[in-house]
Design an enzyme around this catalytic site. Structure first.
Site, PDB file in Angstrom:
ATOM      1  N   ARG A   1      14.697 -11.438   3.273  1.00 40.86           N
ATOM      2  CA  ARG A   1      15.087 -11.660   1.875  1.00 40.86           C
ATOM      3  C   ARG A   1      14.622 -10.476   1.052  1.00 40.86           C
ATOM      4  O   ARG A   1      13.483 -10.009   1.197  1.00 40.86           O
ATOM      5  CB  ARG A   1      14.477 -12.942   1.311  1.00 40.86           C
ATOM      6  CG  ARG A   1      14.700 -13.053  -0.190  1.00 40.86           C
ATOM      7  CD  ARG A   1      14.414 -14.390  -0.762  1.00 40.86           C
ATOM      8  NE  ARG A   1      15.430 -15.353  -0.377  1.00 40.86           N
ATOM      9  CZ  ARG A   1      15.497 -16.592  -0.874  1.00 40.86           C
ATOM     10  NH1 ARG A   1      14.603 -16.991  -1.768  1.00 40.86           N
ATOM     11  NH2 ARG A   1      16.444 -17.413  -0.492  1.00 40.86           N
TER      12      ARG A   1
ATOM     13  N   LYS B   1       0.834  -1.214   0.000  1.00 35.16           N
ATOM     14  CA  LYS B   1       0.000   0.000   0.000  1.00 35.16           C
ATOM     15  C   LYS B   1       0.864   1.259   0.000  1.00 35.16           C
ATOM     16  O   LYS B   1       0.373   2.359   0.186  1.00 35.16           O
ATOM     17  CB  LYS B   1      -0.899   0.009   1.242  1.00 35.16           C
ATOM     18  CG  LYS B   1      -1.931  -1.111   1.258  1.00 35.16           C
ATOM     19  CD  LYS B   1      -2.916  -0.986   2.413  1.00 35.16           C
ATOM     20  CE  LYS B   1      -2.341  -1.512   3.695  1.00 35.16           C
ATOM     21  NZ  LYS B   1      -3.310  -1.554   4.803  1.00 35.16           N
TER      22      LYS B   1
HETATM   23  N1   CP Z   1      18.057 -22.035  -2.238  1.00 32.19           N
HETATM   24  C1   CP Z   1      17.083 -21.136  -1.966  1.00 32.19           C
HETATM   25  O1   CP Z   1      17.347 -20.032  -1.483  1.00 32.19           O
HETATM   26  O2   CP Z   1      15.831 -21.576  -2.256  1.00 32.19           O
HETATM   27  P1   CP Z   1      14.489 -20.740  -2.021  1.00 32.19           P
HETATM   28  O3   CP Z   1      14.516 -19.590  -2.982  1.00 32.19           O
HETATM   29  O4   CP Z   1      13.378 -21.727  -2.283  1.00 32.19           O
HETATM   30  O5   CP Z   1      14.516 -20.252  -0.604  1.00 32.19           O
END
Ligand code: CP
Length: 316
Positions: free
Chosen positions: A111, A89
């Site tokens: 991530r 948003k």
């Molecule tokens: N190897 C790895 O990082 O896989 P994912 O993207 O599924 O987490």
């Protein structure tokens, strides 16, 4: 042995990490694997702690193994994705981090497609930041689980010929593996097309090849990397068919390696592109073990960064 502590330290990458720190993580992961394989996986070393998995890029293995790792150790764990959060948003990344830290979070596993996002997070908030992959920069827990998986079959990493093959240019897995393996004394080689494996990488103390048969000669370990189709927006090789023919890893290519060569792949795999299906499921493959070991490595990281210690309270 008891002098090194990772307590309160962020895990942004393996660059600059000492051999002793890596050995500590691998040693504790060995004990954690016993918990993963046991009937009773609950071992509440992190009881009362809270962890947020903030995944702004897709993941199956890393996200679910961090979640299981935290839960096996008794922490409260929640998952947040970019599309399911208020970032969709328009809330800023910084405000998202601040919101998480106000909730009393002990660690944020992150991530991102942006290199340096975890480093930026350490400047914004207090919780421990663990990099679960940032763009093409680093993916430290993947390299740690790769080294752990090798050491289940080889007595040491010192002097091992490890060949990393494929899309090195876009690979955070390659970078973390290079840093970790070099620190542990391995002889690291990279192989793939010139557009994905450029000669400047030799500055990292590795040997670069463009002929995979030559690269895998007498290799102890072949780590095949995924072609990151989502990051490739221009023609870096003629076609997937040509890539598989020239750079794909199949049984014929592996005949050049040592008889007891190990084959790794971080997953997810493009079967038939960078790796032939019969290689992925051959006796030399430790790909399934890598997935299992990912939980143990992530348990070790969460425990060592949040609680500290050397794992001496865990059974051998
Ligand atoms: N190897 C790895 O990082 O896989 P994912 O993207 O599924 O987490």
């Amino acid at each position: 042995m008891g002098e090194i502590s990772l307590k309160g330290k962020h895990l942004l990458g393996l660059q600059g990490r000492s051999k002793e720190e890596i050995e500590l993580i691998l040693r504790v992961a060995k004990k954690m694997k016993k918990i993963v394989l046991s009937d009773n996986k609950k071992h509440p070393l992190l009881k009362g702690k809270s962890i947020i998995n903030l995944f702004m890029e897709n993941s199956t293995r890393t996200r679910s193994s961090f979640e299981l790792a935290g839960k096996y150790l008794g922490a409260d764990v929640i998952n947040i994705s970019k599309s399911g959060s208020s970032m969709a948003k328009g809330e800023s990344f910084r405000d998202t981090l601040l919101t998480m830290s106000y909730m009393g979070t002990d660690a944020i596993v992150m991530r991102s497609s942006e290199e340096g996002a975890p480093l930026y997070a350490t400047k914004c908030v207090d919780p421990i930041i663990i990099n679960a992959g940032d763009g093409a920069h680093e993916h430290p827990t993947q390299a740690l689980l790769d080294m752990y998986s090798i050491l289940e079959h080889k007595p040491t990493l010192e002097g091992l010929k490890v060949v990393i093959i494929g899309d090195i240019m876009h690979s955070r897995v390659a970078r973390s593996n290079i840093y970790g393996l070099k620190t542990m004394g391995a002889d690291v080689h990279l192989a793939g097309p010139r557009t994905l494996v450029y000669p400047e990488l030799e500055k990292l103390g590795v040997t670069v090849h463009h002929d995979v048969r030559e690269a895998v000669k007498d290799a102890d370990v072949v780590n095949v990397l995924r072609i990151q189709l989502e990051r490739i927006h221009s023609a870096l090789y003629p076609s997937n068919r040509e890539y598989a023919r020239i750079f794909g890893i199949n049984k014929s290519v592996l005949e050049n390696a040592k008889d007891d060569v190990l084959v790794l792949h971080p997953g997810p795999m493009n079967r038939g592109l960078e790796i032939a299906p019969d290689v992925a499921y051959d006796d030399a493959s430790v790909i399934q073990e890598q997935v299992r070991n990912g939980v143990a490595i992530r348990m070790a990281i969460l425990y060592l960064t949040i609680i500290g210690g050397d794992g001496s309270e865990l059974a051998d």
